[in-house]
Write an enzyme that holds these catalytic residues in place. Structure first.
Site, PDB file in Angstrom:
ATOM      1  CB  CYS A 112       2.613   1.404   3.379  1.00 31.26           C
ATOM      2  SG  CYS A 112       0.733   1.060   3.354  1.00 31.26           S
ATOM      3  CG  HIS A 237       3.446   4.965   1.157  1.00 31.71           C
ATOM      4  ND1 HIS A 237       3.154   3.977   0.253  1.00 31.71           N
ATOM      5  CD2 HIS A 237       2.535   4.946   2.215  1.00 31.71           C
ATOM      6  CE1 HIS A 237       1.897   3.616   0.477  1.00 31.71           C
ATOM      7  NE2 HIS A 237       1.621   4.027   1.501  1.00 31.71           N
ATOM      8  CG  ASN A 267      -1.775   3.439  -0.262  1.00 31.67           C
ATOM      9  OD1 ASN A 267      -0.722   2.632  -0.398  1.00 31.67           O
ATOM     10  ND2 ASN A 267      -2.041   3.940   0.848  1.00 31.67           N
TER      11      ASN A 267
END
Length: 312
Positions: A112, A237, A267
């Site tokens: 990520c 994020h 996500n």
């Protein structure tokens, strides 16, 4: 030389999967997902769309926004944990499709935090005088590594891509400071198992994230002699609304100063920051001369942050 983002773009699959849709395939419910993650729906790519397709479409938009031709790109960096195949890289696939015939190309594996690693790598290549323009992409088809029987993880993830063209900008704008980090000892908390499914220790990842995101944000701002109060917009994020809100509150940043796309997209791993950035710019939430911070964390464990004065 000042180096920054010349243009950004993103791509989302059209297939919307709501929490109510997930109720039909796994033991969960809309209220549980909303209260624990902040997610209402996510986009999942169909079988005929792979990671490289989404990366390509986001790249086309970024090049257009930057007013840069594909043949003027010197390097393509794609952050992904879900390549179409082990090789060739997504970067090579889209180099061919874009017609970026003069570009070197490689993928980056930092989960990520991958887009942050890509942006900072691009910055270093340009600062060294090696390249002039670099295309950085975050693209993921997480649906193909999600265990759809694991209710603790399958509700979290979505597919998509975001991209940015990095190059020289006006003096005083662009990247002002950055931070990269890793803690391999924490790799066991978030990883891909032998069945190629995402495994996550939610409690440990949460503790790591709510500590690291504010710390990295403050670090990159203090490196340029400013404070958290000087931040005009935060692009974190999009992992989990509770993580994002905990970080925001620790930073003392108001809700309207933080990008929040998780409720609609879920996500998206390495794609989440460039997607949220591209959307915020298009909606006018990020304005010329704003001080913005991009910050992400991911499996590895990895993290990265950039303080940037927005504009060309």
């Amino acid at each position: 030389m000042s180096i920054g983002i010349l243009g950004a773009g993103h791509y989302l699959p059209t297939n919307v999967v709501t929490n109510h849709d997930l109720e039909k395939i796994v033991d969960t419910n809309d209220e549980w997902i909303r209260t624990r993650t902040g997610i209402l729906e996510r986009r999942l790519a169909t079988d005929d769309i792979d990671t490289s397709d989404m990366a390509y479409h986001a790249s086309v938009e970024a090049l257009k926004e930057a007013d840069v031709k594909a043949e003027d790109i010197d390097l393509i960096l794609v952050a992904t944990v879900t390549p179409d195949t082990a090789f060739p890289s997504i970067a090579c696939l889209i180099q061919d499709r874009l017609g970026a015939v003069n570009a070197a190309a490689m993928d980056i594996g930092a989960a990520c935090a991958g887009f942050m690693y890509g942006v900072i790598t691009a910055n270093q290549f340009i600062a060294a005088g090696t390249y002039k323009k670099v295309l950085v992409v975050g693209a993921e088809k997480l649906s193909k590594i999600t265990d759809w029987t694991d209710r603790s993880t399958c509700v979290l993830f979505g597919d998509g891509a975001g991209a940015a063209v990095i190059g020289e900008v006006s003096e005083g704008k662009g990247i002002l400071s950055f931070e990269l980090g890793a803690n391999g000892a924490g790799g066991k908390e978030l990883y891909l198992n032998k069945e190629e499914h995402i495994i996550m220790n939610g409690r440990e990842v949460f503790k790591f994230a709510v500590r690291q995101m504010p710390e990295s944000t403050i670090n990159v701002v203090e490196k340029i002699g400013l404070s958290r109060e000087d931040v005009d917009y935060l692009v974190p994020h999009q992992a989990n609304i509770r993580i994002m809100e905990a970080a925001r509150e620790r930073l003392g940043i108001s809700e309207d100063k933080m990008a929040k796309s998780i409720e609609r997209f879920g996500n998206n791993s390495s794609a989440s920051i460039p997607m949220a950035l591209s959307e915020a710019v298009k909606e006018g939430k990020i304005k010329d001369n704003d001080l913005i911070v991009l910050v992400g964390f991911g499996g590895g464990l990895t993290w990265g942050a950039v303080a940037m004065r927005w504009g060309r």
